[in-house]
Design a protein around this motif. Sequence first.
Motif, PDB file in Angstrom:
ATOM      1  N   ALA A   1     -39.230   1.127 -33.152  1.00 41.44           N
ATOM      2  CA  ALA A   1     -38.918   1.275 -34.582  1.00 41.44           C
ATOM      3  C   ALA A   1     -38.243   2.616 -34.847  1.00 41.44           C
ATOM      4  N   GLU A   2     -38.680   3.658 -34.163  1.00 40.20           N
ATOM      5  CA  GLU A   2     -38.061   4.979 -34.345  1.00 40.20           C
ATOM      6  C   GLU A   2     -36.610   4.973 -33.864  1.00 40.20           C
ATOM      7  N   ILE A   3     -36.368   4.318 -32.737  1.00 36.57           N
ATOM      8  CA  ILE A   3     -34.999   4.283 -32.200  1.00 36.57           C
ATOM      9  C   ILE A   3     -34.096   3.455 -33.119  1.00 36.57           C
ATOM     10  N   LEU A   4     -34.608   2.339 -33.631  1.00 32.21           N
ATOM     11  CA  LEU A   4     -33.802   1.523 -34.551  1.00 32.21           C
ATOM     12  C   LEU A   4     -33.451   2.323 -35.799  1.00 32.21           C
ATOM     13  N   ALA A   5     -34.438   3.075 -36.319  1.00 28.71           N
ATOM     14  CA  ALA A   5     -34.183   3.892 -37.509  1.00 28.71           C
ATOM     15  C   ALA A   5     -33.156   4.987 -37.202  1.00 28.71           C
ATOM     16  N   LEU A   6     -33.259   5.560 -36.016  1.00 24.07           N
ATOM     17  CA  LEU A   6     -32.302   6.598 -35.619  1.00 24.07           C
ATOM     18  C   LEU A   6     -30.882   6.040 -35.564  1.00 24.07           C
ATOM     19  N   VAL A   7     -30.720   4.886 -34.907  1.00 21.84           N
ATOM     20  CA  VAL A   7     -29.378   4.303 -34.796  1.00 21.84           C
ATOM     21  C   VAL A   7     -28.840   3.957 -36.182  1.00 21.84           C
ATOM     22  N   SER A   8     -29.702   3.448 -37.063  1.00 24.48           N
ATOM     23  CA  SER A   8     -29.254   3.137 -38.425  1.00 24.48           C
ATOM     24  C   SER A   8     -28.766   4.398 -39.131  1.00 24.48           C
ATOM     25  N   ARG A   9     -29.505   5.487 -38.968  1.00 18.12           N
ATOM     26  CA  ARG A   9     -29.098   6.742 -39.619  1.00 18.12           C
ATOM     27  C   ARG A   9     -27.756   7.220 -39.059  1.00 18.12           C
ATOM     28  N   LEU A  10     -27.634   7.223 -37.730  1.00 16.55           N
ATOM     29  CA  LEU A  10     -26.397   7.703 -37.121  1.00 16.55           C
ATOM     30  C   LEU A  10     -25.223   6.783 -37.465  1.00 16.55           C
ATOM     31  N   GLN A  11     -25.515   5.498 -37.579  1.00 17.24           N
ATOM     32  CA  GLN A  11     -24.443   4.565 -37.945  1.00 17.24           C
ATOM     33  C   GLN A  11     -23.862   4.932 -39.308  1.00 17.24           C
ATOM     34  N   LYS A  12     -24.758   5.238 -40.253  1.00 22.56           N
ATOM     35  CA  LYS A  12     -24.280   5.611 -41.599  1.00 22.56           C
ATOM     36  C   LYS A  12     -23.548   6.943 -41.553  1.00 22.56           C
ATOM     37  N   GLU A  13     -24.113   7.909 -40.825  1.00 26.51           N
ATOM     38  CA  GLU A  13     -23.495   9.243 -40.780  1.00 26.51           C
ATOM     39  C   GLU A  13     -22.122   9.221 -40.124  1.00 26.51           C
ATOM     40  N   TYR A  14     -21.992   8.445 -39.047  1.00 22.86           N
ATOM     41  CA  TYR A  14     -20.749   8.463 -38.275  1.00 22.86           C
ATOM     42  C   TYR A  14     -19.829   7.292 -38.623  1.00 22.86           C
ATOM     43  N   GLY A  15     -20.293   6.366 -39.449  1.00 20.21           N
ATOM     44  CA  GLY A  15     -19.484   5.189 -39.756  1.00 20.21           C
ATOM     45  C   GLY A  15     -19.298   4.272 -38.559  1.00 20.21           C
ATOM     46  N   LEU A  16     -20.309   4.233 -37.691  1.00 23.21           N
ATOM     47  CA  LEU A  16     -20.193   3.454 -36.455  1.00 23.21           C
ATOM     48  C   LEU A  16     -20.152   1.944 -36.706  1.00 23.21           C
ATOM     49  N   THR A  17     -19.353   1.276 -35.928  1.00 22.94           N
ATOM     50  CA  THR A  17     -19.455  -0.181 -35.821  1.00 22.94           C
ATOM     51  C   THR A  17     -20.314  -0.459 -34.585  1.00 22.94           C
ATOM     52  N   VAL A  18     -21.298  -1.346 -34.746  1.00 22.75           N
ATOM     53  CA  VAL A  18     -22.285  -1.522 -33.671  1.00 22.75           C
ATOM     54  C   VAL A  18     -22.358  -2.995 -33.237  1.00 22.75           C
ATOM     55  N   VAL A  19     -22.355  -3.200 -31.930  1.00 25.84           N
ATOM     56  CA  VAL A  19     -22.706  -4.505 -31.349  1.00 25.84           C
ATOM     57  C   VAL A  19     -24.008  -4.288 -30.593  1.00 25.84           C
TER      58      VAL A  19
END
Length: 331
Positions: free
Chosen positions: A198-216
């Motif tokens: 859960a912590e890693i998922l939350a981290l990736v979500s935060r970084l996705q918003k900060e960096y504008g990442l597209t994620v697969v």
Amino acid sequence: MTVTEVPRPDTLGSEVKIERLSVTYGSFTAVRDVSLTVPAGTTTALVGESGSGKSTLALAASRLLPPGARISAGSVVVDDTDLATLTGKPLRQARGRVAAYLAQDASAALNPVIRVGRQIGEVHRLREDASRRQADTLALEGLADVGISDPERVARLYPHQISGGMRQRVMIATALAFRPQLLIADEPTTALDVTVQAEILALVSRLQKEYGLTVVWITHDMSVVAELADRVAVLYGGRLVEHTDVLSAFESPRHPYTRALLECFQGSRDAAPKERFTTISGNPPVGGLPTGCPFHPRCRDASSECQTALPEPQLVATGHHAACHRLEDLR
Ligand code: SF4
């Protein structure tokens, strides 16, 4: 170019367009004719059992296929760059900058005899020609960005001296060192316990918003899909069998295989302990596909047509495609 000249804009996310992608291992086709668009800044979950082709698709899109495997057809376009056709220096430059790959097993991916700070720094030294001092500074920044509160201490540790969750954070820091437009994550939380996951998922979500990442995000875990994904792509036998938004995937799936996956997930979550092992009968195809629909030997709804004719993807609702002969009957 010195390290301080490397552009690091806050948002870089781009649409990712995979078109008619096929991947072969010798004479075996592991991914067949897959077309998939991932809107910029969103997450698409790639779902399927082992052997469905999801990891092969991820490795192909990252241009990290093992020796003997090759992209035999199709394209992977990120912001006007077709990753499928790059070679040599342009390919090396695209890795980590256009697309980055996050592996499942951080223990295997990290070098056990090099301190973690040095490992992140080496990426900057190799790709940006950074000085040792610059690389060390960037490594500390990277560790802080992934939520490590005491980066100076952690940077001095070896991989075996930190927890599994911490190792995965180090891998994320490495993968995102160059602020890629696309992050391809291959089940990176599978080996972690639920709270760390859960912590890693939350981290990736935060970084996705900060960096504008597209994620697969590749996973076989529908709870991760529910947590993380905007859209869901279901693979079976190397083919894309259903592709839709996450709400429709859970509330109105149209393909029998997607429905069966959800039954397994809901069965394991809701049933009494003794009845928890809901499965799909039979096994995924290995080494070759049956004629007709690849799922027909295991499908409860198969008709005679399913044994001979391959179903093509059809639009069943806005943004929702499924490949099945019986879509109308099974509404
Ligand atoms: Fe099942 Fe036939 Fe649909 Fe394939 S095409 S999923 S075998 S009903």
